[in-house]
Design an enzyme around this catalytic site. Structure first.
Site, PDB file in Angstrom:
ATOM      1  N   LYS A  73       0.830  -1.211   0.000  1.00 43.54           N
ATOM      2  CA  LYS A  73       0.000   0.000   0.000  1.00 43.54           C
ATOM      3  C   LYS A  73       0.861   1.256   0.000  1.00 43.54           C
ATOM      4  O   LYS A  73       0.387   2.331  -0.392  1.00 43.54           O
ATOM      5  CB  LYS A  73      -0.996  -0.006   1.170  1.00 43.54           C
ATOM      6  CG  LYS A  73      -0.396  -0.121   2.567  1.00 43.54           C
ATOM      7  CD  LYS A  73       0.097   1.189   3.141  1.00 43.54           C
ATOM      8  CE  LYS A  73       0.865   0.953   4.417  1.00 43.54           C
ATOM      9  NZ  LYS A  73       1.577   2.160   4.891  1.00 43.54           N
TER      10      LYS A  73
ATOM     11  N   ARG B 293       4.538   9.263   5.802  1.00 40.86           N
ATOM     12  CA  ARG B 293       5.803   9.624   5.151  1.00 40.86           C
ATOM     13  C   ARG B 293       5.737   9.383   3.645  1.00 40.86           C
ATOM     14  O   ARG B 293       6.288  10.152   2.853  1.00 40.86           O
ATOM     15  CB  ARG B 293       6.956   8.832   5.770  1.00 40.86           C
ATOM     16  CG  ARG B 293       7.239   9.198   7.209  1.00 40.86           C
ATOM     17  CD  ARG B 293       8.500   8.527   7.707  1.00 40.86           C
ATOM     18  NE  ARG B 293       8.369   7.090   7.877  1.00 40.86           N
ATOM     19  CZ  ARG B 293       7.890   6.505   8.975  1.00 40.86           C
ATOM     20  NH1 ARG B 293       7.490   7.230   9.988  1.00 40.86           N
ATOM     21  NH2 ARG B 293       7.828   5.192   9.058  1.00 40.86           N
TER      22      ARG B 293
END
Length: 353
Positions: A208, A272
């Site tokens: 993902k 991030r």
């Protein structure tokens, strides 16, 4: 430290004290004594004296050490929370002190590459599944530990540190690992689900990140929710096909560690990987972004390895392939989006056939 030595009263170990390791340590400390391993003596000293690490508050009951032997002797259950690039090295360092009775439940959403001696990534054109290890496979390869679990899900560290409601999945081939992880972590504010498909759950968390980078890039282009919905839904299809080809089951990708984590990281500036994609679309160079980030965006290495894996299969993964060109071949994000919109795929869902 004068913790009792009976099994039930032994502390729980956490290996690595980045943002996610800190969050898990605090969750564990609600019900357990916690012993943290860090390699940096200054970090350990700060934890033991000030209960702080990089401006993040740790529970006062948490203690830290730089000694792998000491934490392995003190703890029967440990949670490795280490970036994938360092994971194998840390497991090799810990291996002499690990025993078959240990439980290791890792929280690392990355892959490790194993190549034949004399080969390096620079002169490899394709790799097979046997050359790619999930973190549970690294543990099996480098230690005698067999009771291994994986912790995955929509677990943004900042929200967990703020004690916001959340949940995770603990996956393992061993029911006792799942039950122990649930016992240690579950609270009124944090739900813990179980899953026996550890490879599928690991791959959900890993793959993902590719889509999360692409989602951040869409946001960086200023595009709206229709484009985001298109990316997430097609990304989910790609995730399922890649995951199945690498040994996971469809069901795992449709659970909390799959679609749950996918939706979260594709929509959060706390991710991030999302942030990296956003900055790429704003024109920053990958090397500059990576150098500026405090912690690793695992999706960058994942894109590289998955594209090498695709070369050894008949699979096509258009998002991963175009993202690779953006990251490593100087393709502009706008051009990658145009490429994706022109792909003649007209069937919505076919992976249940």
């Amino acid at each position: 430290m004068n913790w009792k030595k009976s099994s039930e009263n032994k502390p729980v170990g956490v290996i690595g004290i980045g943002s996610f390791g800190t969050a898990i340590s605090n969750l564990l400390a609600e019900k357990n004594n916690v012993l943290v391993y860090a390699r940096d003596e200054a970090v350990v000293k700060a934890i033991n004296e000030t209960h702080m690490v990089k401006n993040r508050k740790l529970a006062e009951s948490i203690r830290a050490t730089t000694d792998p032997e000491m934490i392995c002797d003190s703890c029967d259950v440990m949670f490795p929370m280490i970036p994938s690039a360092a994971f194998r090295e840390v497991m090799i360092r810990f291996a002499p002190f690990l025993h078959p009775y240990h439980f290791l439940i890792h929280g690392t959403k990355g892959l490790s590459l194993s190549l034949p001696e004399g080969k390096d990534l620079g002169n490899i054109k394709k790799i097979r599944r046997k050359n790619i290890s999930t973190m549970s496979e690294v543990i099996l390869e480098e230690t005698v530990v067999e009771r291994i679990g994986c912790l995955a899900g929509p677990n943004l560290a900042k929200e967990l540190l703020e004690n916001q409601p959340g949940a995770t999945v603990i996956a393992s081939r061993y029911n006792e690992v799942i039950r122990e992880g649930q016992r240690l972590l579950r609270s009124d504010n944090f739900q813990v689900y179980g899953n026996s498909d550890i490879v599928g759950v690991e791959l959900s968390g890993v793959l993902k990140n590719i889509i999360a980078i692409a989602s951040g890039a869409l946001s960086g282009l200023g595009l709206g929710d229709n484009a985001k919905g298109l990316l997430i839904s097609r990304g989910m299809v790609e995730l399922v096909y890649l995951g199945k080809a690498m040994g996971g089951s469809t069901q795992s990708f449709l659970g909390l560690a799959g679609v749950g984590d996918l939706v979260t990281t594709c929509n959060s500036t706390l991710s991030r990987n999302f942030t990296l994609g956003y900055r790429l679309a704003k024109g920053e160079k990958l090397t500059d972004i990576v150098a500026d980030m405090e912690e690793v965006a695992e999706g960058v290495n994942t894109v590289k390895l998955i594209n090498l894996f695709l070369e050894s299969t008949d699979l096509r993964a258009p998002i991963a392939e175009n993202l690779h060109k953006v990251l490593f071949e100087d393709l502009k994000v706008e051009n990658a989006l145009q490429n994706l919109m022109k792909i003649p795929i007209y069937t919505d869902i076919d992976f249940f056939d």
